[in-house]
Design a protein around this motif. Structure first.
Motif, PDB file in Angstrom:
ATOM      1  N   ASN A 244       0.854  -1.189   0.000  1.00 53.81           N
ATOM      2  CA  ASN A 244       0.000   0.000   0.000  1.00 53.81           C
ATOM      3  C   ASN A 244       0.889   1.238   0.000  1.00 53.81           C
ATOM      4  OD1 ASN A 244       0.850   0.498   2.680  1.00 53.81           O
ATOM      5  ND2 ASN A 244      -0.805  -0.760   3.488  1.00 53.81           N
ATOM      6  N   CYS A 245       0.290   2.372  -0.215  1.00 52.20           N
ATOM      7  CA  CYS A 245       1.075   3.599  -0.364  1.00 52.20           C
ATOM      8  C   CYS A 245       1.908   3.913   0.882  1.00 52.20           C
ATOM      9  CB  CYS A 245       0.149   4.773  -0.693  1.00 52.20           C
ATOM     10  SG  CYS A 245      -0.764   4.551  -2.236  1.00 52.20           S
ATOM     11  N   ILE A 249       5.761   4.161  -0.566  1.00 52.78           N
ATOM     12  CA  ILE A 249       6.385   5.476  -0.752  1.00 52.78           C
ATOM     13  C   ILE A 249       7.665   5.634   0.074  1.00 52.78           C
ATOM     14  CG2 ILE A 249       6.066   7.961  -0.410  1.00 52.78           C
ATOM     15  CD1 ILE A 249       3.090   7.485  -1.251  1.00 52.78           C
ATOM     16  N   MET A 273       3.433   1.423  -7.935  1.00 46.60           N
ATOM     17  CA  MET A 273       2.849   2.704  -7.512  1.00 46.60           C
ATOM     18  C   MET A 273       1.589   2.999  -8.315  1.00 46.60           C
ATOM     19  SD  MET A 273       4.702   4.525  -5.133  1.00 46.60           S
ATOM     20  CE  MET A 273       4.827   6.270  -5.529  1.00 46.60           C
ATOM     21  N   LYS A 276      -1.345   0.550  -7.337  1.00 45.07           N
ATOM     22  CA  LYS A 276      -1.859   0.805  -5.991  1.00 45.07           C
ATOM     23  C   LYS A 276      -2.344   2.253  -5.816  1.00 45.07           C
ATOM     24  CE  LYS A 276      -1.260  -3.324  -4.502  1.00 45.07           C
ATOM     25  NZ  LYS A 276      -2.429  -4.161  -4.147  1.00 45.07           N
ATOM     26  N   CYS A 278      -0.867   5.148  -6.054  1.00 44.98           N
ATOM     27  CA  CYS A 278      -0.023   6.039  -5.249  1.00 44.98           C
ATOM     28  C   CYS A 278       0.541   7.159  -6.120  1.00 44.98           C
ATOM     29  CB  CYS A 278       1.125   5.252  -4.617  1.00 44.98           C
ATOM     30  SG  CYS A 278       0.635   3.820  -3.660  1.00 44.98           S
ATOM     31  N   ASP A 281       1.651  11.204  -5.086  1.00 41.62           N
ATOM     32  CA  ASP A 281       2.889  11.591  -4.414  1.00 41.62           C
ATOM     33  C   ASP A 281       3.920  12.065  -5.434  1.00 41.62           C
ATOM     34  OD1 ASP A 281       5.699  10.960  -3.109  1.00 41.62           O
ATOM     35  OD2 ASP A 281       4.236  11.006  -1.479  1.00 41.62           O
ATOM     36  N   TYR A 284       6.190   9.675  -7.416  1.00 38.01           N
ATOM     37  CA  TYR A 284       5.740   8.967  -8.611  1.00 38.01           C
ATOM     38  C   TYR A 284       6.221   9.676  -9.877  1.00 38.01           C
ATOM     39  CZ  TYR A 284       2.706   6.809 -12.095  1.00 38.01           C
ATOM     40  OH  TYR A 284       2.239   6.160 -13.203  1.00 38.01           O
TER      41      TYR A 284
END
Length: 460
Positions: A244-245, A249, A273, A276, A278, A281, A284
């Motif tokens: 998960n993020c 991250i 990323m 999921k 993400c 952010d 990314y």
């Protein structure tokens, strides 16, 4: 003197021949007994003649190993404790003997896969923990990856390293690395079976009837593809909250400077990323740019496209979508890419362009029934927008139903679902009473808007 020597040599020759003849006769008798007992599942009675043939004439017949496999598996099932373990080890020894004596029937990689599965199935009897089970599959993956084709085995391989992480035996990055290894391997196997399936689908779509043997092959290929799809879903579920993020991250921020020129690491990081979600952010953006700079490819251009779309730069983004498609040369990967583009365009409301990509996917991969389902769903969703009156709007559902039924024809695993979808759409199309009332049975109706097709009203 010469005559005496000759007689002695002749006597020795005859005695040797008699000995060999007797041995061959004994082997034949024991092979026959073993086979007859094993065929009737009297495995306990088959064990003694099997062991005689195995020990006295190991090269006499492949049947020794084919039936011996069943005999020892029966022994394993019935035994307990140390005796069970002894039979497990003896079965693995038998496979090695089979490879040595009948190398055309066995492979070293195939034996490694069978041994890994056996160790997993009887891990409790063998007293194996996660590490020993994992090592058995890891040896197979490293020594003979081409032989690692068992869907269940691939799931166990990944599932076990997750269990090891939960027991604090490995790091989370090890789990992610193995996830990528296994998913890549599944992708290779899916491509392999799809390539074998597609010519058979094309034959059927051309109106040819497959003979019984070829039809059986088609069924097997579809079964493997179905199993790989299920395993992929199970692997994603097993990965669960690890990916998960909140976990990804910080992990990728920590390692970015170290791997910012490593295209494999960047590809996996960007993929995860993206999958999921993400992508909000700033990391990314850095990952995508580094990935595109280190190894420009169909993948990198697609991620840049999505990045620009997210920023509202549609005009700037469009060329990257085209570049992505043009850069991919592998037909099956290109078909998958076309599916991805189609879904993305559909979400944006660009239905005509979406259909175009779904159709491109089908040209490259004719057994991809999901492309037909996507098109059918778009037709059905557009019924109210693409007809001139109530009747023609509902006529769109005939198009949707016909497209759905194509999915079931090209992909046996989708047949039940596709037929259900088609029946549902047909239930929304004009009824026989409405056709009778309108008096237009057999008439061709043109469907407007983005669909731009015609449909023939059924005759009643």
């Amino acid at each position: 003197m010469k005559t005496r020597v000759t007689l002695i040599l002749l006597a020795l020759f005859l005695s040797f021949n008699v000995g060999f003849a007797q041995q061959d006769e004994e082997c034949m008798i024991n092979i026959t007994l073993m086979s007859d007992y094993a065929k009737s599942k009297r495995f306990d009675e088959a064990y003694e003649p099997f062991m005689k043939v195995r020990n006295n004439c190991p090269k006499y017949s492949y049947a020794t190993y084919a039936y011996g496999d069943r005999i020892l598996k029966d022994k394993i099932e019935k035994a307990t404790g140390a005796e069970k373990v002894a039979f497990i080890n003896d079965l693995m020894k038998l496979w090695d003997e089979g490879l040595a004596n009948f190398p055309d029937k066995y492979t070293a990689g195939g034996n490694l896969q069978d041994k890994a599965m056996l160790k997993y199935d009887y891990r409790e009897a063998l007293g194996y923990g996660n590490k020993q089970v994992y090592d058995a599959f890891d040896e197979l993956y490293k020594k003979s990856p081409e032989s690692f084709t068992n869907p269940k085995g691939l799931y166990v391989y990944f599932s076990t390293i997750v269990d090891m992480f939960e027991a604090k035996e490995v790091e989370v990055q090890d789990v992610f690395n193995k996830y990528d290894d296994v998913i890549d391997k599944i992708g290779q196997e899916v491509d392999n079976y799809t390539q074998m399936l597609n010519p058979l689908v094309e034959k059927e779509e051309a109106g040819e009837t497959l003979d019984a043997k070829t039809a059986q092959y088609k069924k097997q290929y579809e079964s493997y593809l179905d199993n790989y799809e299920k395993i992929s879903g199970s692997i994603d579920s097993k990965l669960g909250i690890l990916a998960n993020c909140e976990v990804l991250i910080p992990l990728y921020k920590r390692d970015f400077d170290k791997y910012k020129d490593d295209s494999v690491w960047l590809k996996r990081a960007v993929n995860r990323m993206f999958s999921k979600e993400c992508t909000d952010d700033p990391l990314y953006v850095d990952l995508v740019k580094a990935y595109d700079a280190s190894a420009p490819s169909a993948d990198t251009k697609y991620f840049v496209y999505n990045l620009l779309m997210k920023q509202g730069k549609e005009r700037e983004a469009k060329p990257y979508l085209d570049q992505s498609y043009d850069l991919e040369k592998n037909p099956l990967k290109k078909a998958a890419l076309a599916m991805r583009f189609g879904k993305s365009l559909r979400k944006q409301g660009n239905l005509g362009a979406a259909r175009n990509y779904f159709q491109k996917s089908l040209e490259l991969n004719p057994s991809n029934g999901r492309a037909h389902i996507e098109i059918a769903q778009m037709y059905a969703a557009s019924a109210n927008s693409c007809g001139d009156d109530h009747f023609s709007k509902r006529a769109v559902f005939w198009l949707a139903a016909a497209e759905a039924r194509k999915a079931g024809r090209v992909d046996g695993n989708l047949k039940s679902y596709a037929d259900g979808v088609a029946a549902n759409y047909e239930g929304s199309a004009p009824t026989r009473a409405e056709i009778f009332s309108k008096g237009n049975g057999g008439e061709v109706i043109k469907i407007g808007c983005w669909i731009g097709l015609s449909v023939t009203v059924p005759k009643i």
